[in-house]
Design a protein around this motif. Sequence first.
Motif, PDB file in Angstrom:
ATOM      1  N   GLY A 105       0.851  -1.191   0.000  1.00  0.00           N
ATOM      2  CA  GLY A 105       0.000   0.000   0.000  1.00  0.00           C
ATOM      3  C   GLY A 105       0.886   1.240   0.000  1.00  0.00           C
ATOM      4  N   PHE A 106       0.283   2.372   0.340  1.00  0.00           N
ATOM      5  CA  PHE A 106       1.006   3.647   0.314  1.00  0.00           C
ATOM      6  C   PHE A 106       2.252   3.599   1.211  1.00  0.00           C
ATOM      7  CE2 PHE A 106       1.677   7.881   2.180  1.00  0.00           C
ATOM      8  CZ  PHE A 106       1.907   8.616   1.032  1.00  0.00           C
TER       9      PHE A 106
ATOM     10  N   GLN B 262       8.219   2.839   2.237  1.00  0.00           N
ATOM     11  CA  GLN B 262       9.268   2.286   3.105  1.00  0.00           C
ATOM     12  C   GLN B 262       9.937   1.040   2.536  1.00  0.00           C
ATOM     13  OE1 GLN B 262       8.235   1.987   7.297  1.00  0.00           O
ATOM     14  NE2 GLN B 262       6.609   3.482   7.033  1.00  0.00           N
ATOM     15  N   GLY B 263       9.337   0.469   1.506  1.00  0.00           N
ATOM     16  CA  GLY B 263       9.930  -0.741   0.921  1.00  0.00           C
ATOM     17  C   GLY B 263       9.832  -1.951   1.831  1.00  0.00           C
ATOM     18  N   GLU B 264       8.845  -1.937   2.729  1.00  0.00           N
ATOM     19  CA  GLU B 264       8.643  -3.062   3.665  1.00  0.00           C
ATOM     20  C   GLU B 264       7.176  -3.459   3.600  1.00  0.00           C
ATOM     21  OE1 GLU B 264      10.664  -4.421   6.048  1.00  0.00           O
ATOM     22  OE2 GLU B 264      12.418  -3.143   5.722  1.00  0.00           O
TER      23      GLU B 264
ATOM     24  N   THR C 190       5.616 -11.387   2.673  1.00  0.00           N
ATOM     25  CA  THR C 190       5.701 -10.858   1.316  1.00  0.00           C
ATOM     26  C   THR C 190       4.290 -10.650   0.754  1.00  0.00           C
ATOM     27  OG1 THR C 190       6.789 -11.129  -0.829  1.00  0.00           O
ATOM     28  CG2 THR C 190       5.873 -13.116   0.175  1.00  0.00           C
ATOM     29  N   ASN C 191       4.220 -10.237  -0.490  1.00  0.00           N
ATOM     30  CA  ASN C 191       2.943  -9.973  -1.146  1.00  0.00           C
ATOM     31  C   ASN C 191       2.892 -10.651  -2.514  1.00  0.00           C
ATOM     32  OD1 ASN C 191       1.470  -8.054   0.590  1.00  0.00           O
ATOM     33  ND2 ASN C 191       3.259  -6.740   0.266  1.00  0.00           N
TER      34      ASN C 191
ATOM     35  N   CYS D  59       4.607  -4.464  -6.600  1.00  0.00           N
ATOM     36  CA  CYS D  59       4.463  -3.007  -6.744  1.00  0.00           C
ATOM     37  C   CYS D  59       3.065  -2.601  -6.290  1.00  0.00           C
ATOM     38  CB  CYS D  59       4.632  -2.583  -8.196  1.00  0.00           C
ATOM     39  SG  CYS D  59       6.222  -3.013  -8.877  1.00  0.00           S
ATOM     40  N   ARG D  60       2.928  -1.343  -5.909  1.00  0.00           N
ATOM     41  CA  ARG D  60       1.629  -0.841  -5.448  1.00  0.00           C
ATOM     42  C   ARG D  60       0.714  -0.551  -6.640  1.00  0.00           C
ATOM     43  NH1 ARG D  60       0.174   5.029  -3.587  1.00  0.00           N
ATOM     44  NH2 ARG D  60      -1.838   4.620  -2.631  1.00  0.00           N
TER      45      ARG D  60
END
Length: 169
Positions: free
Chosen positions: A8-9, A14-16, A43-44, A48-49
Amino acid sequence: MIVGEAPGFNEDRQGEPFVGAAGKLLDTLLARIGLSRSDVYITNVLKCRPPQNRDPMPNEAEACSPYLARQLTLVRPKVVLILGRHALERLMPGQGSISRIHGSMVKRGDIAYVPLFHPAAALHNGALVADLEHDFDRVKIYLDKLLAPPPPPEPSPVVRQESEQLRLL
Ligand code: URA
């Protein structure tokens, strides 16, 4: 290992993963079963968002899937917590809805998958917090079973015979 949907935003900046409000709830749920971030790999599905935090599109999940596959290969998790429907669709396609199977464990090869409601869903619908708490309690039971050290091997018949003889002496 824990797999969410997408940064998310806050995560993007923060790259975390899971550093925002959903992440705080995730931390509380982990703490409930005696775990902290250092015990888990998070992880996701998407790396990318998505613009305006919209839902991931199938072609985006597809494009990111080699990264997720590589993460699974490198981390070699025994248990994967699947957070929300997008991670469910990617990791266990065709399994139906999270509402139906949340909290259950499905073993596939060496990995035990546990689908759970996404913590962000519980931020919008408070009733899901109790479901998540209950499901995390189940995760603890699964982990205790799956990560328990194997029982010591049975002594061979010869060793047993000798120890029985010693007892008789
Ligand atoms: N939601 C997710 O699915 N992943 C994150 O990293 C943060 C929020």
